[in-house]
Write a protein that holds these residues in place. Structure first.
Motif, PDB file in Angstrom:
ATOM      1  N   LEU A  34       0.852  -1.188   0.000  1.00 23.87           N
ATOM      2  CA  LEU A  34       0.000   0.000   0.000  1.00 23.87           C
ATOM      3  C   LEU A  34       0.884   1.233   0.000  1.00 23.87           C
ATOM      4  O   LEU A  34       2.040   1.181   0.455  1.00 23.87           O
ATOM      5  N   GLY A  35       0.326   2.329  -0.473  1.00 29.81           N
ATOM      6  CA  GLY A  35       1.139   3.533  -0.506  1.00 29.81           C
ATOM      7  C   GLY A  35       0.336   4.803  -0.527  1.00 29.81           C
ATOM      8  O   GLY A  35      -0.902   4.789  -0.635  1.00 29.81           O
ATOM      9  N   TRP A  36       1.066   5.875  -0.378  1.00 34.32           N
ATOM     10  CA  TRP A  36       0.524   7.226  -0.507  1.00 34.32           C
ATOM     11  C   TRP A  36       1.298   7.965  -1.589  1.00 34.32           C
ATOM     12  O   TRP A  36       2.543   7.910  -1.625  1.00 34.32           O
ATOM     13  N   TYR A  37       0.559   8.620  -2.455  1.00 40.28           N
ATOM     14  CA  TYR A  37       1.114   9.524  -3.453  1.00 40.28           C
ATOM     15  C   TYR A  37       0.517  10.910  -3.192  1.00 40.28           C
ATOM     16  O   TYR A  37      -0.476  11.046  -2.481  1.00 40.28           O
ATOM     17  N   VAL A  48       4.981   9.223  -2.175  1.00 42.58           N
ATOM     18  CA  VAL A  48       5.327   9.721  -0.846  1.00 42.58           C
ATOM     19  C   VAL A  48       5.921   8.593  -0.008  1.00 42.58           C
ATOM     20  O   VAL A  48       7.013   8.727   0.542  1.00 42.58           O
ATOM     21  N   ALA A  49       5.195   7.487   0.093  1.00 34.48           N
ATOM     22  CA  ALA A  49       5.651   6.379   0.931  1.00 34.48           C
ATOM     23  C   ALA A  49       4.896   5.117   0.573  1.00 34.48           C
ATOM     24  O   ALA A  49       3.758   5.186   0.081  1.00 34.48           O
ATOM     25  N   THR A  50       5.545   3.964   0.819  1.00 35.32           N
ATOM     26  CA  THR A  50       4.893   2.684   0.644  1.00 35.32           C
ATOM     27  C   THR A  50       5.182   1.787   1.843  1.00 35.32           C
ATOM     28  O   THR A  50       6.192   1.955   2.539  1.00 35.32           O
ATOM     29  N   VAL A  51       4.291   0.810   2.047  1.00 38.28           N
ATOM     30  CA  VAL A  51       4.502  -0.212   3.074  1.00 38.28           C
ATOM     31  C   VAL A  51       4.107  -1.557   2.485  1.00 38.28           C
ATOM     32  O   VAL A  51       3.025  -1.697   1.899  1.00 38.28           O
ATOM     33  N   TYR A  94      -3.175  10.798  -2.245  1.00 40.47           N
ATOM     34  CA  TYR A  94      -3.916   9.659  -2.753  1.00 40.47           C
ATOM     35  C   TYR A  94      -3.401   8.360  -2.129  1.00 40.47           C
ATOM     36  O   TYR A  94      -2.194   8.120  -2.070  1.00 40.47           O
ATOM     37  N   CYS A  95      -4.321   7.529  -1.744  1.00 37.52           N
ATOM     38  CA  CYS A  95      -4.012   6.178  -1.298  1.00 37.52           C
ATOM     39  C   CYS A  95      -3.924   5.283  -2.529  1.00 37.52           C
ATOM     40  O   CYS A  95      -4.676   5.473  -3.507  1.00 37.52           O
TER      41      CYS A  95
END
Length: 111
Positions: A34-37, A48-51, A94-95
């Motif tokens: 999952l991530g955020w842009y 932005v970040a991912t997990v 954005y997710c």
């Protein structure tokens, strides 16, 4: 049908904090990265970040040390804790999974 619904955006002063949430449905949440842009006005969307499914994280250089991504598999939710916010962090966030995008939540950093 996969759905990602973001929440938690808003107006915050420089130096402040916000926590974004993204609730997922329609997927086997635990197996996906999952991530955020984010997309700022007049700019391209950027990571932005991912997990990952095992909890490994990755961050854009611009947010390292300030933002923290995490996931709660029991709640099918991914979070983005944003601290020490700057005006440059103003954007629609954005997710993301590889199956879908959320519709975004606006974060405005301004005094």
């Amino acid at each position: 049908q996969v759905q990602l619904v973001e929440s938690g955006g808003g107006l915050v002063q420089p130096g402040g904090s916000l926590r974004l949430s993204c609730a997922a449905s329609g997927i086997i949440f635990t197996i996906y990265t999952l991530g955020w842009y984010r997309q700022a006005p007049g700019k391209q969307r950027e990571l932005v970040a991912t997990v990952t499914s095992d909890g490994s994280t990755n961050y854009a250089d611009s947010v390292k040390g300030r933002f923290t991504i995490s996931r709660d598999n029991a709640k099918n939710t991914v979070y983005l804790q944003m601290n020490s916010l700057k005006s440059d962090d103003t954007a629609v966030y954005y997710c993301w999974t590889r199956l879908a995008w959320g519709k975004g939540t606006l974060v405005t950093v301004s005094s």
